[in-house]
Design a protein around this motif. Sequence first.
Motif, mmCIF file in Angstrom:
data_model
loop_
_atom_site.group_PDB
_atom_site.id
_atom_site.type_symbol
_atom_site.label_atom_id
_atom_site.label_comp_id
_atom_site.label_asym_id
_atom_site.label_seq_id
_atom_site.Cartn_x
_atom_site.Cartn_y
_atom_site.Cartn_z
ATOM 1 N N ASP A 186 113.353 60.462 53.744
ATOM 2 C CA ASP A 186 112.009 60.944 54.063
ATOM 3 C C ASP A 186 111.137 59.780 54.542
ATOM 4 O OD1 ASP A 186 111.359 59.516 51.758
ATOM 5 O OD2 ASP A 186 110.973 61.299 50.561
ATOM 6 N N TYR A 187 111.707 58.581 54.630
ATOM 7 C CA TYR A 187 111.082 57.350 55.114
ATOM 8 C C TYR A 187 110.021 56.762 54.195
ATOM 9 C CZ TYR A 187 113.549 58.342 59.417
ATOM 10 O OH TYR A 187 114.524 58.610 60.332
ATOM 11 N N VAL A 188 109.819 57.348 53.014
ATOM 12 C CA VAL A 188 108.818 56.828 52.087
ATOM 13 C C VAL A 188 109.386 56.669 50.687
ATOM 14 C CG1 VAL A 188 106.561 57.224 51.007
ATOM 15 C CG2 VAL A 188 106.924 57.868 53.393
ATOM 16 N N VAL A 189 109.901 57.738 50.130
ATOM 17 C CA VAL A 189 110.298 57.738 48.729
ATOM 18 C C VAL A 189 111.792 57.519 48.543
ATOM 19 C CG1 VAL A 189 110.336 59.102 46.595
ATOM 20 C CG2 VAL A 189 108.388 59.269 48.150
ATOM 21 N N PHE A 190 112.623 58.193 49.333
ATOM 22 C CA PHE A 190 114.038 58.277 49.016
ATOM 23 C C PHE A 190 114.924 58.123 50.252
ATOM 24 C CE2 PHE A 190 117.945 60.734 48.226
ATOM 25 C CZ PHE A 190 118.364 60.143 47.044
ATOM 26 N N ALA A 191 116.054 57.476 50.054
ATOM 27 C CA ALA A 191 117.075 57.361 51.105
ATOM 28 C C ALA A 191 118.456 57.426 50.467
ATOM 29 C CB ALA A 191 116.928 56.056 51.868
ATOM 30 N N TYR A 192 119.362 58.097 51.140
ATOM 31 C CA TYR A 192 120.745 58.195 50.687
ATOM 32 C C TYR A 192 121.640 57.658 51.797
ATOM 33 C CZ TYR A 192 124.670 59.997 48.028
ATOM 34 O OH TYR A 192 125.814 60.099 47.280
ATOM 35 N N LEU A 193 122.409 56.662 51.473
ATOM 36 C CA LEU A 193 123.316 55.994 52.407
ATOM 37 C C LEU A 193 124.646 56.727 52.420
ATOM 38 C CD1 LEU A 193 123.764 53.526 54.198
ATOM 39 C CD2 LEU A 193 124.153 52.193 52.143
ATOM 40 N N MET A 194 125.128 57.080 53.618
ATOM 41 C CA MET A 194 126.349 57.879 53.730
ATOM 42 C C MET A 194 127.242 57.415 54.879
ATOM 43 S SD MET A 194 125.047 61.765 53.067
ATOM 44 C CE MET A 194 126.733 62.275 52.692
ATOM 45 N N ASP A 195 128.504 57.805 54.772
ATOM 46 C CA ASP A 195 129.499 57.647 55.843
ATOM 47 C C ASP A 195 129.606 56.218 56.378
ATOM 48 O OD1 ASP A 195 130.073 60.339 55.591
ATOM 49 O OD2 ASP A 195 128.768 60.956 57.238
ATOM 50 N N VAL A 196 129.520 55.252 55.491
ATOM 51 C CA VAL A 196 129.603 53.844 55.887
ATOM 52 C C VAL A 196 131.064 53.468 56.099
ATOM 53 C CG1 VAL A 196 129.078 51.475 55.217
ATOM 54 C CG2 VAL A 196 127.552 53.343 54.510
ATOM 55 N N PHE A 197 131.386 52.962 57.290
ATOM 56 C CA PHE A 197 132.754 52.486 57.505
ATOM 57 C C PHE A 197 132.854 51.498 58.653
ATOM 58 C CE2 PHE A 197 132.705 56.132 60.429
ATOM 59 C CZ PHE A 197 133.398 55.653 61.537
ATOM 60 N N ILE A 198 133.847 50.652 58.532
ATOM 61 C CA ILE A 198 134.354 49.794 59.606
ATOM 62 C C ILE A 198 135.834 50.147 59.707
ATOM 63 C CG2 ILE A 198 134.843 47.420 60.360
ATOM 64 C CD1 ILE A 198 131.826 47.977 60.260
ATOM 65 N N ILE A 199 136.344 50.354 60.907
ATOM 66 C CA ILE A 199 137.762 50.725 61.017
ATOM 67 C C ILE A 199 138.652 49.604 60.491
ATOM 68 C CG2 ILE A 199 137.483 52.445 62.831
ATOM 69 C CD1 ILE A 199 138.354 50.334 64.877
ATOM 70 N N GLU A 200 139.795 50.011 59.997
ATOM 71 C CA GLU A 200 140.677 49.124 59.238
ATOM 72 C C GLU A 200 141.005 47.806 59.934
ATOM 73 O OE1 GLU A 200 144.268 49.187 56.150
ATOM 74 O OE2 GLU A 200 143.423 51.046 56.890
ATOM 75 N N LYS A 230 117.161 45.813 56.512
ATOM 76 C CA LYS A 230 116.056 45.149 57.210
ATOM 77 C C LYS A 230 115.417 46.015 58.298
ATOM 78 C CE LYS A 230 117.720 40.479 56.342
ATOM 79 N NZ LYS A 230 118.418 39.303 56.898
ATOM 80 N N GLU A 231 115.946 47.211 58.513
ATOM 81 C CA GLU A 231 115.407 48.105 59.545
ATOM 82 C C GLU A 231 113.931 48.393 59.263
ATOM 83 O OE1 GLU A 231 114.225 50.517 62.343
ATOM 84 O OE2 GLU A 231 116.182 49.530 62.492
ATOM 85 N N PRO A 232 113.036 48.053 60.201
ATOM 86 C CA PRO A 232 111.597 48.240 59.974
ATOM 87 C C PRO A 232 111.201 49.661 59.562
ATOM 88 C CG PRO A 232 111.949 46.895 61.921
ATOM 89 C CD PRO A 232 113.305 47.389 61.494
ATOM 90 N N GLN A 233 111.828 50.668 60.118
ATOM 91 C CA GLN A 233 111.458 52.049 59.805
ATOM 92 C C GLN A 233 111.833 52.468 58.377
ATOM 93 O OE1 GLN A 233 111.975 55.050 62.988
ATOM 94 N NE2 GLN A 233 113.003 53.375 64.073
ATOM 95 N N LEU A 234 112.658 51.646 57.709
ATOM 96 C CA LEU A 234 113.119 51.998 56.362
ATOM 97 C C LEU A 234 112.512 51.115 55.275
ATOM 98 C CD1 LEU A 234 116.902 52.550 57.234
ATOM 99 C CD2 LEU A 234 115.054 54.242 57.211
#
Length: 135
Positions: A63-77, A94-98
């Motif tokens: 929601d850019y203010v209260v909560f963030a959920y990090l998902m689907d993080v990957f680097i190929i093998e 470090k993303e300014p919007q977050l």
Amino acid sequence: MNNITVSTDKSKLDVNFIQHFLKDIYWAAGRTIQEVQTSIDNSFCFGVYLDDKQIGFARVITDYVVFAYLMDVFIIEEHRGKGYSTILIDTMMKEPQLQKIKIWRLATKDAHFLYKKFGFNELAHPEKLMEKVIK
């Protein structure tokens, strides 16, 4: 280091590449191309590129203010162990919007070491959280 970049430009994302990886991984097994596209459309996304070829991905639901959920993080093998995941997470944090987000959460079975570098810890009060899983 090689020419590694992280971009939030959704038009650069290779949805077929992302779905091909996710369809076989434990947390997203069976996710269709349409489901991947919908999840991208409704998330803040990060593509990881080596010499302009996508090698990784992550997304944030927020929601850019209260909560963030990090998902689907990957680097190929074939590109793991080179520090690219650290570059990806560092860029995300470090993303300014977050920057206003107060609570970040994620789920991981095997990458605690990575996220701990960025201040993530086990839940202080897991008994306060609930979930509903539809299979």
